[in-house]
Design an enzyme around this catalytic site. Structure first.
Site, PDB file in Angstrom:
ATOM      1  CE  LYS A 191      -6.304   2.725   0.493  1.00  0.00           C
ATOM      2  NZ  LYS A 191      -5.124   2.539  -0.318  1.00  0.00           N
ATOM      3  CG  ASP A 250      -2.182   0.846   1.027  1.00  0.00           C
ATOM      4  OD1 ASP A 250      -2.382   1.322  -0.097  1.00  0.00           O
ATOM      5  OD2 ASP A 250      -2.954   1.007   1.988  1.00  0.00           O
ATOM      6  CE  LYS A 305      -2.341   3.471   2.963  1.00  0.00           C
ATOM      7  NZ  LYS A 305      -2.554   4.592   2.086  1.00  0.00           N
ATOM      8  CE  LYS A 338      -6.378  10.117   0.568  1.00  0.00           C
ATOM      9  NZ  LYS A 338      -5.743   8.813   0.564  1.00  0.00           N
TER      10      LYS A 338
HETATM   11  P1  NAD Z   1      -7.911   3.303 -10.144  1.00  0.00           P
HETATM   12  O1  NAD Z   1      -9.174   2.646  -9.746  1.00  0.00           O
HETATM   13  O2  NAD Z   1      -7.961   4.572 -10.891  1.00  0.00           O
HETATM   14  O3  NAD Z   1      -7.015   2.309 -10.991  1.00  0.00           O
HETATM   15  C1  NAD Z   1      -6.967   0.942 -10.770  1.00  0.00           C
HETATM   16  C2  NAD Z   1      -6.967   0.241 -12.109  1.00  0.00           C
HETATM   17  O4  NAD Z   1      -6.804  -1.154 -11.883  1.00  0.00           O
HETATM   18  C3  NAD Z   1      -8.253   0.414 -12.892  1.00  0.00           C
HETATM   19  O5  NAD Z   1      -7.975   0.909 -14.180  1.00  0.00           O
HETATM   20  C4  NAD Z   1      -8.840  -1.001 -12.958  1.00  0.00           C
HETATM   21  O6  NAD Z   1      -9.520  -1.231 -14.161  1.00  0.00           O
HETATM   22  C5  NAD Z   1      -7.593  -1.831 -12.829  1.00  0.00           C
HETATM   23  N1  NAD Z   1      -7.751  -3.214 -12.326  1.00  0.00           N
HETATM   24  C6  NAD Z   1      -8.555  -3.693 -11.363  1.00  0.00           C
HETATM   25  N2  NAD Z   1      -8.348  -5.005 -11.192  1.00  0.00           N
HETATM   26  C7  NAD Z   1      -7.375  -5.364 -12.051  1.00  0.00           C
HETATM   27  C8  NAD Z   1      -6.706  -6.565 -12.328  1.00  0.00           C
HETATM   28  N3  NAD Z   1      -7.013  -7.697 -11.708  1.00  0.00           N
HETATM   29  N4  NAD Z   1      -5.743  -6.558 -13.274  1.00  0.00           N
HETATM   30  C9  NAD Z   1      -5.404  -5.415 -13.934  1.00  0.00           C
HETATM   31  N5  NAD Z   1      -6.021  -4.246 -13.719  1.00  0.00           N
HETATM   32  C10 NAD Z   1      -6.981  -4.219 -12.776  1.00  0.00           C
HETATM   33  O7  NAD Z   1      -7.078   3.464  -8.774  1.00  0.00           O
HETATM   34  P2  NAD Z   1      -5.781   4.352  -8.498  1.00  0.00           P
HETATM   35  O8  NAD Z   1      -6.235   5.637  -7.922  1.00  0.00           O
HETATM   36  O9  NAD Z   1      -4.903   4.323  -9.660  1.00  0.00           O
HETATM   37  O10 NAD Z   1      -5.141   3.517  -7.297  1.00  0.00           O
HETATM   38  C11 NAD Z   1      -4.611   2.236  -7.578  1.00  0.00           C
HETATM   39  C12 NAD Z   1      -4.385   1.462  -6.298  1.00  0.00           C
HETATM   40  O11 NAD Z   1      -3.399   2.115  -5.523  1.00  0.00           O
HETATM   41  C13 NAD Z   1      -5.624   1.323  -5.427  1.00  0.00           C
HETATM   42  O12 NAD Z   1      -5.702   0.026  -4.904  1.00  0.00           O
HETATM   43  C14 NAD Z   1      -5.353   2.274  -4.308  1.00  0.00           C
HETATM   44  O13 NAD Z   1      -5.985   1.896  -3.090  1.00  0.00           O
HETATM   45  C15 NAD Z   1      -3.851   2.163  -4.196  1.00  0.00           C
HETATM   46  N6  NAD Z   1      -3.320   3.322  -3.524  1.00  0.00           N
HETATM   47  C16 NAD Z   1      -3.405   4.546  -4.106  1.00  0.00           C
HETATM   48  C17 NAD Z   1      -2.891   5.646  -3.454  1.00  0.00           C
HETATM   49  C18 NAD Z   1      -2.955   6.995  -4.091  1.00  0.00           C
HETATM   50  O14 NAD Z   1      -3.356   7.129  -5.214  1.00  0.00           O
HETATM   51  N7  NAD Z   1      -2.508   8.045  -3.423  1.00  0.00           N
HETATM   52  C19 NAD Z   1      -2.325   5.510  -2.186  1.00  0.00           C
HETATM   53  C20 NAD Z   1      -2.256   4.242  -1.618  1.00  0.00           C
HETATM   54  C21 NAD Z   1      -2.740   3.159  -2.321  1.00  0.00           C
END
Ligand code: NAD
Length: 562
Positions: free
Chosen positions: A391, A342, A518, A446
């Protein structure tokens, strides 16, 4: 106004801005995107460091202390020393970065940032001309103190990226998978993260490029994601899926003539997988569970296994327990690298600093209450209870070690057991809650609201509130570059104890990546360090050790003695 944007007002001095009149932007490179001079910036002149054709060899003494508690409660401290030798291969080669979730907000922002920097594309905002950069990357945009200039007596700082040979993020070959088939130019528009004038210029570079089809087990991510899932590897045979992903990695490597690849999960947060004896508790059982397409094998674990079997590092940027015990054992068996979990981009990063500040100041946090709302697709996925739970878990443990380190403020489990007469497993702890809500209107921006309620001298109370507008993907993207750059570097570092014997790779779980994560995954049986300062020090000291330098020296004895 963004600090890197140009302020056309005369008199404004911004070290990163471009003059308004500069027409040829292509010649100006932001300092965070500049290249290390040929042959490296730093040369250590010491008997413990030697520069060889293949790489850098450095001797290092790890100094510590063992503390033994006597029957009378008194502590005996014994100094310890262990000698190591590190060897870092200097040839970086061509490095591939394969993102799972390439079409998401983070995935498209990573690709767009890489392309904008690579082609040095600047763009207009209402504030002026904005230059591409890697701000927010610890590797590219933060510095470490190397020593002092003997002439001036002033400290000399260098960017982390100049400490050892590391891949430049402009040089990554980026590819990956997504369950959504939207071409990457359109996916970038869907993400609504970057300014239109930049998107407009990037569209021709991303036009029509589609992510590779991926694995979709609907039970693992929120049901509200189903309408995106139109780019799938067919069937429900998990062993076939594993082979498919392995073949994708090999093909990507061959097609792009890569020397190495890093695979990184930035796809949706999955629910936790149940840990079931006989299914995912050992490497052997986990591979059997894949063969039998067991329900508890998640897509992210299939990607992790594929990476391990292909000998490439796999990093998990989401909170779920991708690294079930069998997966960690598999990485150990194959001596390949894993890191997670994370991305630590916003609220948790601030919390790990603030909680440490309070506890180390001798102030006692009684409760930490965190609320988030966000409007992007990540927030939509997290509005489902099982994904939110992943999360919640990863956000919750972040103050544990700081609290446990201060038994003056917080009663230990042993104290409580003695006091209550019942066996208590966990010491006293501040109340800690985390709430996340999906508010579409705020998009990727966010909002994180935290209240810290603490005990002061003589029963006093202190309340601190923080409102943090996180710009999710702009914070996560530089972390993705950092994780990939450091993971690739760590594959080139080998060590031996003493001065004899074979050099070997580092331990499989790359806990040195903790600063960006995290809920840092660490070697089983060892303590998690959440303190952001300690995490950064560990990284800095390790990089210094690889060039034969001692860790950060804030003793500054020369300033304390006559
Ligand atoms: P998002 O939803 O915009 O992008 C995720 C992508 O993953 C989507 O395009 C979705 O279609 C794709 N997906 C889902 N399942 C899949 C699979 N099995 N194989 C391939 N692709 C798949 O989300 P995001 O904002 O880009 O964040 C991505 C991840 O990072 C999330 O899990 C989020 O919790 C984690 N995260 C993000 C942040 C941040 O953006 N600041 C911080 C910590 C964690």
């Amino acid at each position: 106004m963004s600090p890197t944007a140009l302020d056309p007002t005369p008199g404004h001095i911004d070290s990163f801005s471009l003059p308004a009149t500069t027409n040829d932007q292509s010649k100006v490179v932001h300092p965070s995107a500049r290249r290390t001079p040929e042959g490296g910036l730093i040369k250590v002149e010491s008997e413990s460091t030697s520069y060889e054709e293949e790489g850098i060899r450095a001797k290092f003494t790890d100094r510590g202390a063992e503390v033994v508690k006597g029957a009378d409660g008194k502590l005996t401290v014994k100094k310890t020393e262990k000698n190591f030798e590190f060897f870092t291969k200097s040839k970086v080669g061509r490095v591939g970065l394969m993102l799972v979730g390439l079409g998401g907000n983070n995935g498209t922002t990573v690709l767009a940032t890489h392309l904008a920097n690579k082609h040095n594309i600047s763009w207009r905002t209402k504030n002026g001309v904005q230059q591409p950069n890697y701000i927010g990357s610890v590797v590219r945009a933060s510095t470490v103190r190397l020593g002092i200039d003997p002439e001036t007596g002033k400290d000399v700082f260098v960017p982390i990226s100049d400490m050892l040979p590391m891949v430049h993020p402009n040089d990554f070959v980026i590819g990956g998978w997504d369950i959504s088939s939207l071409p990457l130019d359109k996916a970038m528009l869907r993400a609504k993260v970057l300014e239109w004038d930049l998107q407009r210029q990037l569209i021709p570079l991303m036009d029509g490029v589609k992510p590779m089809p991926s694995i979709y087990y609907p039970d693992f991510i929120a049901a509200n994601q189903a309408d995106r899932a139109d780019n799938l590897i067919p069937g429900d045979d998990k062993a076939a899926h594993l082979e498919h992903i392995r073949a994708d990695i090999r093909q990507f490597k061959a097609d792009n003539e890569l020397d190495s690849v890093v695979v990184l999960w930035t796809a949706n947060t999955e629910r936790y997988a149940d840990i079931i004896p006989g299914i995912n508790d050992t490497a052997e059982n986990l591979l059997k569970a894949v063969e039998s397409s067991h329900d508890e094998v998640s897509p992210s674990t299939v990607f992790a296994i594929a990476s391990i079997l292909e000998g490439v590092p796999f990093i998990n940027g989401s909170p779920q327990n991708t690294f079930v015990p069998g997966c960690i054992e598999l990485a150990e068996k194959h001596k390949t690298f894993i890191g997670g979990d994370d991305f630590k981009s916003g609220q948790t990063k601030v919390k790990s600093v603030l909680a440490e500040f309070l506890v180390n100041a001798g102030i006692k946090p009684l409760s930490i209450s965190s609320y988030n709302h966000l409007g992007n697709n990540d927030g939509k996925n997290l509005s489902s209870q099982r994904q939110f739970r992943s999360k919640e878990i990863s956000k919750s443990s972040v103050v544990d070690d700081m609290v446990a380190a201060n038994h003056v403020l917080y009663k230990t489990a042993a104290d409580l057991t003695k006091e209550t007469g019942e066996i208590v497993k966990k010491g006293e702890h501040p109340d800690h809650i985390v709430v996340i809500k999906h508010v579409p209107a705020v998009g990727d921006s966010k909002r994180a609201i935290d209240e810290y309620y603490s005990e002061l001298l003589m029963g006093g109370r202190n309340v601190m509130n923080i409102f943090n507008e996180c710009e999710d993907s702009l914070l996560a993207t530089p972390l993705i570059f950092d994780l990939a750059i450091l993971a690739e570097l760590l594959t080139r570092v080998t060590y031996r104890e003493g001065e004899a014997g074979e050099f070997q790779p580092l331990y499989s779980v790359l806990s040195l990546l903790s600063y960006m994560l995290k809920a840092p995954l660490v070697k089983p049986g060892t303590d998690v360090v959440n303190s952001l300062n300690r995490q950064r020090n560990a990284l800095e000291q390790f990089l210094k050790a690889c060039i034969g330098l001692e860790g950060s020296n804030d003793l500054l004895l020369n300033t304390r003695v006559w």
